[in-house]
Scaffold this motif. Structure first.
Motif, PDB file in Angstrom:
ATOM      1  N   UNK A 171      96.929 -12.940  86.539  1.00  0.00           N
ATOM      2  CA  UNK A 171      96.337 -13.779  85.499  1.00  0.00           C
ATOM      3  C   UNK A 171      95.109 -13.072  84.923  1.00  0.00           C
ATOM      4  N   UNK A 172      94.935 -13.137  83.617  1.00  0.00           N
ATOM      5  CA  UNK A 172      93.817 -12.474  82.954  1.00  0.00           C
ATOM      6  C   UNK A 172      92.727 -13.445  82.488  1.00  0.00           C
ATOM      7  N   UNK A 173      93.037 -14.740  82.479  1.00  0.00           N
ATOM      8  CA  UNK A 173      92.075 -15.764  82.072  1.00  0.00           C
ATOM      9  C   UNK A 173      92.122 -16.925  83.070  1.00  0.00           C
ATOM     10  N   UNK A 174      91.025 -17.654  83.215  1.00  0.00           N
ATOM     11  CA  UNK A 174      90.973 -18.737  84.213  1.00  0.00           C
ATOM     12  C   UNK A 174      92.018 -19.820  83.961  1.00  0.00           C
ATOM     13  N   UNK A 175      92.478 -20.411  85.071  1.00  0.00           N
ATOM     14  CA  UNK A 175      93.407 -21.540  85.035  1.00  0.00           C
ATOM     15  C   UNK A 175      92.756 -22.698  85.783  1.00  0.00           C
ATOM     16  N   UNK A 176      92.774 -23.895  85.199  1.00  0.00           N
ATOM     17  CA  UNK A 176      92.155 -25.051  85.853  1.00  0.00           C
ATOM     18  C   UNK A 176      93.060 -25.589  86.961  1.00  0.00           C
ATOM     19  N   UNK A 177      92.501 -26.411  87.820  1.00  0.00           N
ATOM     20  CA  UNK A 177      93.253 -26.963  88.948  1.00  0.00           C
ATOM     21  C   UNK A 177      94.358 -27.917  88.503  1.00  0.00           C
ATOM     22  N   UNK A 178      94.251 -28.420  87.283  1.00  0.00           N
ATOM     23  CA  UNK A 178      95.243 -29.379  86.795  1.00  0.00           C
ATOM     24  C   UNK A 178      96.367 -28.722  85.999  1.00  0.00           C
ATOM     25  N   UNK A 179      96.225 -27.441  85.693  1.00  0.00           N
ATOM     26  CA  UNK A 179      97.186 -26.776  84.810  1.00  0.00           C
ATOM     27  C   UNK A 179      98.522 -26.498  85.505  1.00  0.00           C
ATOM     28  N   UNK A 180      99.605 -26.783  84.801  1.00  0.00           N
ATOM     29  CA  UNK A 180     100.899 -26.227  85.171  1.00  0.00           C
ATOM     30  C   UNK A 180     100.965 -24.818  84.578  1.00  0.00           C
ATOM     31  N   UNK A 181     101.837 -23.973  85.155  1.00  0.00           N
ATOM     32  CA  UNK A 181     101.899 -22.596  84.679  1.00  0.00           C
ATOM     33  C   UNK A 181     103.341 -22.183  84.445  1.00  0.00           C
ATOM     34  N   UNK A 182     103.547 -21.446  83.360  1.00  0.00           N
ATOM     35  CA  UNK A 182     104.873 -20.950  83.005  1.00  0.00           C
ATOM     36  C   UNK A 182     104.791 -19.447  82.743  1.00  0.00           C
ATOM     37  N   UNK A 183     105.673 -18.669  83.346  1.00  0.00           N
ATOM     38  CA  UNK A 183     105.834 -17.268  82.993  1.00  0.00           C
ATOM     39  C   UNK A 183     107.089 -17.141  82.148  1.00  0.00           C
ATOM     40  N   UNK A 184     106.966 -16.473  80.981  1.00  0.00           N
ATOM     41  CA  UNK A 184     108.100 -16.330  80.063  1.00  0.00           C
ATOM     42  C   UNK A 184     108.284 -14.858  79.688  1.00  0.00           C
ATOM     43  N   UNK A 185     109.507 -14.510  79.309  1.00  0.00           N
ATOM     44  CA  UNK A 185     109.861 -13.129  78.955  1.00  0.00           C
ATOM     45  C   UNK A 185     110.332 -13.084  77.508  1.00  0.00           C
ATOM     46  N   UNK A 186     109.694 -12.212  76.726  1.00  0.00           N
ATOM     47  CA  UNK A 186     110.048 -12.036  75.310  1.00  0.00           C
ATOM     48  C   UNK A 186     110.086 -13.349  74.536  1.00  0.00           C
ATOM     49  N   UNK A 187     109.186 -14.254  74.897  1.00  0.00           N
ATOM     50  CA  UNK A 187     108.977 -15.528  74.194  1.00  0.00           C
ATOM     51  C   UNK A 187     110.102 -16.545  74.387  1.00  0.00           C
ATOM     52  N   UNK A 188     111.314 -16.109  74.727  1.00  0.00           N
ATOM     53  CA  UNK A 188     112.458 -17.019  74.727  1.00  0.00           C
ATOM     54  C   UNK A 188     113.062 -17.260  76.108  1.00  0.00           C
ATOM     55  N   UNK A 201     112.813 -17.993  80.058  1.00  0.00           N
ATOM     56  CA  UNK A 201     111.927 -18.495  81.101  1.00  0.00           C
ATOM     57  C   UNK A 201     112.091 -17.680  82.380  1.00  0.00           C
ATOM     58  N   UNK A 202     110.978 -17.356  83.011  1.00  0.00           N
ATOM     59  CA  UNK A 202     110.993 -16.619  84.269  1.00  0.00           C
ATOM     60  C   UNK A 202     110.729 -17.562  85.435  1.00  0.00           C
ATOM     61  N   UNK A 203     109.672 -18.362  85.318  1.00  0.00           N
ATOM     62  CA  UNK A 203     109.274 -19.221  86.439  1.00  0.00           C
ATOM     63  C   UNK A 203     108.366 -20.341  85.938  1.00  0.00           C
ATOM     64  N   UNK A 204     108.469 -21.493  86.594  1.00  0.00           N
ATOM     65  CA  UNK A 204     107.592 -22.632  86.297  1.00  0.00           C
ATOM     66  C   UNK A 204     106.917 -23.083  87.590  1.00  0.00           C
ATOM     67  N   UNK A 205     105.598 -23.316  87.487  1.00  0.00           N
ATOM     68  CA  UNK A 205     104.849 -23.843  88.634  1.00  0.00           C
ATOM     69  C   UNK A 205     104.247 -25.187  88.250  1.00  0.00           C
ATOM     70  N   UNK A 206     104.724 -26.234  88.939  1.00  0.00           N
ATOM     71  CA  UNK A 206     104.206 -27.582  88.722  1.00  0.00           C
ATOM     72  C   UNK A 206     103.084 -27.826  89.722  1.00  0.00           C
ATOM     73  N   UNK A 207     101.854 -27.850  89.219  1.00  0.00           N
ATOM     74  CA  UNK A 207     100.684 -27.975  90.085  1.00  0.00           C
ATOM     75  C   UNK A 207     100.662 -29.303  90.829  1.00  0.00           C
ATOM     76  N   UNK A 208     101.004 -30.376  90.152  1.00  0.00           N
ATOM     77  CA  UNK A 208     100.934 -31.711  90.740  1.00  0.00           C
ATOM     78  C   UNK A 208     101.837 -31.825  91.965  1.00  0.00           C
ATOM     79  N   UNK A 209     103.036 -31.328  91.874  1.00  0.00           N
ATOM     80  CA  UNK A 209     104.011 -31.448  92.961  1.00  0.00           C
ATOM     81  C   UNK A 209     104.097 -30.166  93.813  1.00  0.00           C
ATOM     82  N   UNK A 210     103.236 -29.202  93.498  1.00  0.00           N
ATOM     83  CA  UNK A 210     103.204 -27.936  94.247  1.00  0.00           C
ATOM     84  C   UNK A 210     104.598 -27.312  94.318  1.00  0.00           C
ATOM     85  N   UNK A 211     105.282 -27.302  93.186  1.00  0.00           N
ATOM     86  CA  UNK A 211     106.682 -26.893  93.136  1.00  0.00           C
ATOM     87  C   UNK A 211     106.849 -25.637  92.278  1.00  0.00           C
ATOM     88  N   UNK A 212     107.547 -24.642  92.826  1.00  0.00           N
ATOM     89  CA  UNK A 212     107.836 -23.406  92.095  1.00  0.00           C
ATOM     90  C   UNK A 212     109.318 -23.376  91.764  1.00  0.00           C
TER      91      UNK A 212
END
Length: 233
Positions: free
Chosen positions: A32-49, A51-62
């Motif tokens: 990560x290059x910029x801060x992420x808050x404790x409430x943020x969900x996170x998505x990694x994507x490839x070439x804009x279209x 999806x690589x991975x989704x992290x749901x912060x609330x449910x601690x689910x990858x």
């Protein structure tokens, strides 16, 4: 195929993606290059279209996408993504997008997956003057010719449009032919002493070469003296 829905109301993007390089069948870690808050969900994507991975912060689910399942690792503490068993088709743009009160891009990388370079070949050739030596450094479709006089060698470098570099340099008493791309490098070396043994000191005469000359002069002098004595008798 697992589908992800991104709600990006206000997307703050990084100006230029960072360039990263990896070898085929190796791994690369994207931080990560910029801060992420404790409430943020996170998505990694490839070439804009894609999806690589989704992290749901609330449910601690990858949740990795089907295409990347078994080939990615995600760190819940740092939000970094590790891509494993890289293939050339993995080359492209990767973004991490944080979704919360404000949706924003928190990492952006342009990944290039490359083959490892081949080992180069360093050869030398003596000229008529054994103190002048021509070096040839070859690798891929590139070639460098350089010359050495005693312990002094020309340093040279050439780079192809594919960003493959071939260079010839000297470090201490070692001549180095280096073949590299941004993800790998290999060398061939030649010790300076192998060249120095071909180069005798200029102007010096060795004892083995001088002795026959000296003996010849002595013999001629003796013969002349004998002839002079014969003429006097």
């Amino acid at each position: 195929m697992i589908q992800f829905i991104f709600v990006l109301s206000t997307l703050i993007s990084i100006t230029e993606p960072s360039n990263v390089f990896g070898l085929v069948n190796s791994s690369v870690k994207l931080d990560i290059q910029h801060p992420v808050t404790k409430k943020d969900d996170l998505f990694w994507v490839f070439n804009e279209t894609k999806n690589v991975l989704k992290y749901n912060k609330k449910y601690n689910d990858i949740t990795p996408s089907t295409f990347y399942e078994g080939r990615v690792e995600f760190n819940k503490e740092t939000y970094s993504l590790t891509l494993k068993n890289l293939q050339k088709t993995d080359s492209g743009l990767y973004k991490a997008k944080a979704s919360g009160d404000v949706d924003r891009v928190v990492a952006e990388y342009r990944l290039s997956v490359l083959d490892p370079v081949e080992a180069p070949d360093l050869t030398h050739q003596l000229s008529r003057d054994t103190c002048n030596i021509t070096l040839t450094c070859r690798g891929h479709d590139l070639s460098i010719n350089s010359s050495c006089y005693k312990e002094t060698c020309e340093k040279k470098e050439v780079t192809s449009p594919e960003n493959i570099t071939l260079s010839l340099s000297v470090s201490g008493s070692t001549i180095i032919c280096n073949h590299s791309n941004p993800a790998s490098w290999k060398t061939d070396v030649l010790e300076m002493r192998e060249l120095k043994r071909h180069c005798a000191d200029e102007g010096s005469v060795s004892p083995s070469a001088g002795e026959p000359v000296c003996l010849l002069k002595t013999a001629l002098y003796s013969i002349s003296l004998i002839l002079m004595l014969c003429n006097l008798l």
